[in-house]
Structure formats: structure tokens, C-alpha cells
Design a protein around this motif. Structure first.
Motif, mmCIF file in Angstrom:
data_model
loop_
_atom_site.group_PDB
_atom_site.id
_atom_site.type_symbol
_atom_site.label_atom_id
_atom_site.label_comp_id
_atom_site.label_asym_id
_atom_site.label_seq_id
_atom_site.Cartn_x
_atom_site.Cartn_y
_atom_site.Cartn_z
ATOM 1 N N ALA A 59 9.250 47.619 69.828
ATOM 2 C CA ALA A 59 9.358 46.856 68.577
ATOM 3 C C ALA A 59 10.812 46.724 68.150
ATOM 4 C CB ALA A 59 8.540 47.526 67.480
ATOM 5 N N GLY A 60 11.600 47.756 68.373
ATOM 6 C CA GLY A 60 13.016 47.705 68.040
ATOM 7 C C GLY A 60 13.769 46.718 68.914
ATOM 8 N N ALA A 61 13.476 46.715 70.208
ATOM 9 C CA ALA A 61 14.114 45.765 71.120
ATOM 10 C C ALA A 61 13.752 44.334 70.728
ATOM 11 C CB ALA A 61 13.692 46.045 72.562
ATOM 12 N N THR A 62 12.499 44.120 70.366
ATOM 13 C CA THR A 62 12.056 42.792 69.939
ATOM 14 C C THR A 62 12.796 42.359 68.678
ATOM 15 O OG1 THR A 62 9.891 43.151 70.932
ATOM 16 C CG2 THR A 62 10.049 41.408 69.273
ATOM 17 N N LEU A 63 12.926 43.273 67.701
ATOM 18 C CA LEU A 63 13.666 42.961 66.478
ATOM 19 C C LEU A 63 15.109 42.583 66.797
ATOM 20 C CD1 LEU A 63 14.023 42.948 63.336
ATOM 21 C CD2 LEU A 63 14.713 45.337 63.575
ATOM 22 N N LEU A 64 15.773 43.383 67.624
ATOM 23 C CA LEU A 64 17.170 43.107 67.967
ATOM 24 C C LEU A 64 17.326 41.762 68.669
ATOM 25 C CD1 LEU A 64 18.198 46.665 69.142
ATOM 26 C CD2 LEU A 64 18.733 45.588 66.959
ATOM 27 N N LEU A 65 16.435 41.461 69.594
ATOM 28 C CA LEU A 65 16.519 40.184 70.301
ATOM 29 C C LEU A 65 16.197 39.014 69.366
ATOM 30 C CD1 LEU A 65 14.933 41.263 73.685
ATOM 31 C CD2 LEU A 65 17.343 40.742 73.228
ATOM 32 N N ASN A 66 15.207 39.182 68.487
ATOM 33 C CA ASN A 66 14.886 38.131 67.520
ATOM 34 C C ASN A 66 16.079 37.854 66.608
ATOM 35 O OD1 ASN A 66 12.310 37.588 68.426
ATOM 36 N ND2 ASN A 66 11.310 38.904 66.931
ATOM 37 N N ARG A 67 16.727 38.909 66.109
ATOM 38 C CA ARG A 67 17.895 38.731 65.238
ATOM 39 C C ARG A 67 19.040 38.069 66.003
ATOM 40 N NH1 ARG A 67 17.754 38.536 60.150
ATOM 41 N NH2 ARG A 67 19.850 39.344 60.052
ATOM 42 N N LEU A 68 19.237 38.450 67.255
ATOM 43 C CA LEU A 68 20.271 37.847 68.082
ATOM 44 C C LEU A 68 20.045 36.344 68.239
ATOM 45 C CD1 LEU A 68 22.723 38.267 70.013
ATOM 46 C CD2 LEU A 68 21.057 38.562 71.841
ATOM 47 N N CYS A 69 18.780 35.962 68.356
ATOM 48 C CA CYS A 69 18.432 34.555 68.573
ATOM 49 C C CYS A 69 18.192 33.789 67.271
ATOM 50 C CB CYS A 69 17.191 34.459 69.458
ATOM 51 S SG CYS A 69 17.487 35.103 71.115
ATOM 52 N N GLY A 70 18.402 34.426 66.127
ATOM 53 C CA GLY A 70 18.222 33.750 64.848
ATOM 54 C C GLY A 70 16.772 33.584 64.446
ATOM 55 N N ILE A 71 15.904 34.346 65.059
ATOM 56 C CA ILE A 71 14.481 34.311 64.714
ATOM 57 C C ILE A 71 14.254 35.320 63.591
ATOM 58 C CG2 ILE A 71 12.146 34.712 65.623
ATOM 59 C CD1 ILE A 71 13.298 33.972 68.407
ATOM 60 N N ALA A 72 13.261 35.069 62.769
ATOM 61 C CA ALA A 72 12.990 35.919 61.607
ATOM 62 C C ALA A 72 12.914 37.395 61.962
ATOM 63 C CB ALA A 72 11.682 35.490 60.947
ATOM 64 N N GLY A 73 13.332 38.202 61.030
ATOM 65 C CA GLY A 73 13.308 39.655 61.163
ATOM 66 C C GLY A 73 14.216 40.242 60.106
ATOM 67 N N THR A 74 13.857 41.378 59.589
ATOM 68 C CA THR A 74 14.648 42.013 58.539
ATOM 69 C C THR A 74 15.871 42.693 59.149
ATOM 70 O OG1 THR A 74 12.651 42.364 57.228
ATOM 71 C CG2 THR A 74 14.572 43.675 56.640
ATOM 72 N N ALA A 75 17.016 42.355 58.604
ATOM 73 C CA ALA A 75 18.285 42.881 59.117
ATOM 74 C C ALA A 75 18.416 44.374 58.834
ATOM 75 C CB ALA A 75 19.449 42.139 58.479
ATOM 76 N N LEU A 76 19.198 45.034 59.648
ATOM 77 C CA LEU A 76 19.560 46.434 59.445
ATOM 78 C C LEU A 76 20.876 46.462 58.662
ATOM 79 C CD1 LEU A 76 18.650 47.555 63.015
ATOM 80 C CD2 LEU A 76 17.599 48.464 60.942
ATOM 81 N N ASP A 77 20.794 46.087 57.387
ATOM 82 C CA ASP A 77 21.988 45.997 56.556
ATOM 83 C C ASP A 77 21.928 47.028 55.431
ATOM 84 O OD1 ASP A 77 20.172 44.964 54.729
ATOM 85 O OD2 ASP A 77 20.854 42.902 54.952
ATOM 86 N N GLU A 78 22.895 46.954 54.496
ATOM 87 C CA GLU A 78 22.990 47.969 53.450
ATOM 88 C C GLU A 78 21.821 47.951 52.467
ATOM 89 O OE1 GLU A 78 25.097 44.324 51.983
ATOM 90 O OE2 GLU A 78 25.131 45.441 53.839
ATOM 91 N N THR A 79 21.034 46.896 52.432
ATOM 92 C CA THR A 79 19.883 46.865 51.533
ATOM 93 C C THR A 79 18.575 47.200 52.233
ATOM 94 O OG1 THR A 79 19.584 44.486 51.856
ATOM 95 C CG2 THR A 79 20.960 45.171 50.008
ATOM 96 N N ASN A 80 18.569 47.226 53.551
ATOM 97 C CA ASN A 80 17.326 47.451 54.293
ATOM 98 C C ASN A 80 17.345 48.631 55.258
ATOM 99 O OD1 ASN A 80 15.964 45.054 53.276
ATOM 100 N ND2 ASN A 80 17.478 43.933 54.456
ATOM 101 N N ALA A 81 18.480 48.933 55.848
ATOM 102 C CA ALA A 81 18.542 49.961 56.898
ATOM 103 C C ALA A 81 18.192 51.333 56.342
ATOM 104 C CB ALA A 81 19.914 49.997 57.542
ATOM 105 N N ARG A 82 17.297 52.022 57.035
ATOM 106 C CA ARG A 82 16.885 53.369 56.663
ATOM 107 C C ARG A 82 17.086 54.305 57.839
ATOM 108 N NH1 ARG A 82 15.702 50.239 52.795
ATOM 109 N NH2 ARG A 82 14.542 50.915 50.966
ATOM 110 N N VAL A 83 17.710 55.445 57.568
ATOM 111 C CA VAL A 83 17.803 56.517 58.537
ATOM 112 C C VAL A 83 16.585 57.390 58.269
ATOM 113 C CG1 VAL A 83 19.178 58.479 59.271
ATOM 114 C CG2 VAL A 83 20.303 56.354 58.645
ATOM 115 N N CYS A 84 15.830 57.679 59.307
ATOM 116 C CA CYS A 84 14.532 58.340 59.142
ATOM 117 C C CYS A 84 14.504 59.697 59.834
ATOM 118 C CB CYS A 84 13.430 57.484 59.761
ATOM 119 S SG CYS A 84 13.498 55.748 59.317
#
Length: 175
Positions: A59-84
Motif C-alpha cells: 500500500a505504501g509503494a502504491t501511494l508513493l507511485l500514485n503521488r509520483l504520477c500525480g494520481i490522488a493520494g494523501t501527501a506525507l506532509d506537515e499536516t498529514n504525516a504521522r510517525v507510528c
């Protein structure tokens, strides 16, 4: 099967890193810096630092590739990224979508993630009242709940208590 023939998930399972088309290699590193919380002098320098390697989840690889290609997905930015962190000890598997333990805590990053060269850095400080349990797993997600867990570390980092403040840094390297 050779590495060149493997899918992203299979490659991650074989090598602990993901190679995309043989050209890009993913490496994740979790670093926990442990500090005493009882006085300023003891808080200045960590009393212990532990590190662990990760598994890039499908799922993480899919998110990264989707973001790379400009496809929808929530960014890992200062408002969304969570260290778990969590207390799960099950082996990491590419198909996992969340931490595996009973106790889990997702902390918003302390500041905007930074990128330097081929590395991205995400970090969060867990105060004395947060995540006080055995830290056996860690990861990076893109929301507080219902998120995509990008990667998962299975590493015994120790038991955090209310007298401790720990900082978890996740470094992602693409090379």
C-alpha cells in the motif's frame, strides 16, 4: 525468479527494500533517541539511540507511485504525516496495512518533513504522556486514522514510560 522479475512487493519481501524497474532502491531507517524527561541537563543528550530497518508495504509503494504520477493520494506532509509506534511483534509482511500490535500511537510530525539529496526525514517527539508501552514496531502513515501505512519496522526499541521522552526519526532513502 530474479530480482528484475519480481514485483515491488516481492522484491521488498526478498531484500527488505524495494527496487522499481531495477533503477530505484528504497531504504527506510527508524532511529529512536531516548531522553530522560526530569531535568534540562539530562534532556540535552540522549541516553540511548537505537536503529532498525523497514519493509516497504504494498500500500505504501502504491501511494508513493500514485503521488509520483500525480494520481490522488494523501501527501506525507506537515499536516498529514504521522510517525507510528506499536507493540506488535508479528513479522513484517508486504500486504500489511497497519501496525499489528494492540497498543498503537500515531503522532503528527514535529515539523514539515525535509528532503536532502535522495533522503526524506520525518520525526516526532513522544512526550511523557504519549505511547507509554513496549515499542516493538514503527512506521510512517499519511493520516491519524484510516491511513496508508507506508512502511513497517519490527524492532524492539524498549519500553517507554512516563519519565521518558523519545524522538522517532524515519529516514527514507531512494537510490
Amino acid at each position: 525468479m530474479t530480482i528484475e522479475q519480481a514485483t515491488v512487493a516481492e522484491t521488498a519481501a526478498i531484500t527488505g527494500a524495494a527496487e522499481l524497474g531495477g533503477a530505484v532502491r528504497w531504504r527506510g531507517r527508524a532511529t529512536v533517541a531516548k531522553y530522560w524527561a526530569d531535568d534540562d541537563l539530562r534532556r540535552a543528550t540522549p541516553y540511548e539511540v537505537l536503529e532498525g530497518d523497514n519493509l516497504l508495504l504494498t500500500a505504501g509503494a502504491t501511494l508513493l507511485l500514485n503521488r509520483l504520477c500525480g494520481i490522488a493520494g494523501t501527501a506525507l506532509d506537515e499536516t498529514n504525516a504521522r510517525v507510528c509506534v506499536g507493540d506488535g511483534t508479528a513479522a513484517a509482511a508486504a500486504g500489511q496495512t497497519d501496525l499489528q500490535g494492540t497498543n498503537k500511537f500515531r503522532k503528527l510530525v514535529d515539523a514539515a518533513p525535509t528532503v536532502s539529496g535522495n533522503q526524506a526525514f520525518f520525526w516526532a517527539t513522544f512526550d511523557t504522556s504519549e505511547a507509554n508501552f513496549d515499542w516493538e514496531e514503527a512506521g510512517l502513515a499519511n493520516a491519524a486514522a484510516g491511513a496508508t501505512l507506508v512502511n513497517r519496522f519490527v524492532q524492539s526499541f524498549g519500553t517507554k514510560t512516563s519519565s521518558l521522552q523519545w524522538t522517532l526519526t524515519i529516514t527514507v532513502t531512494a537510490s
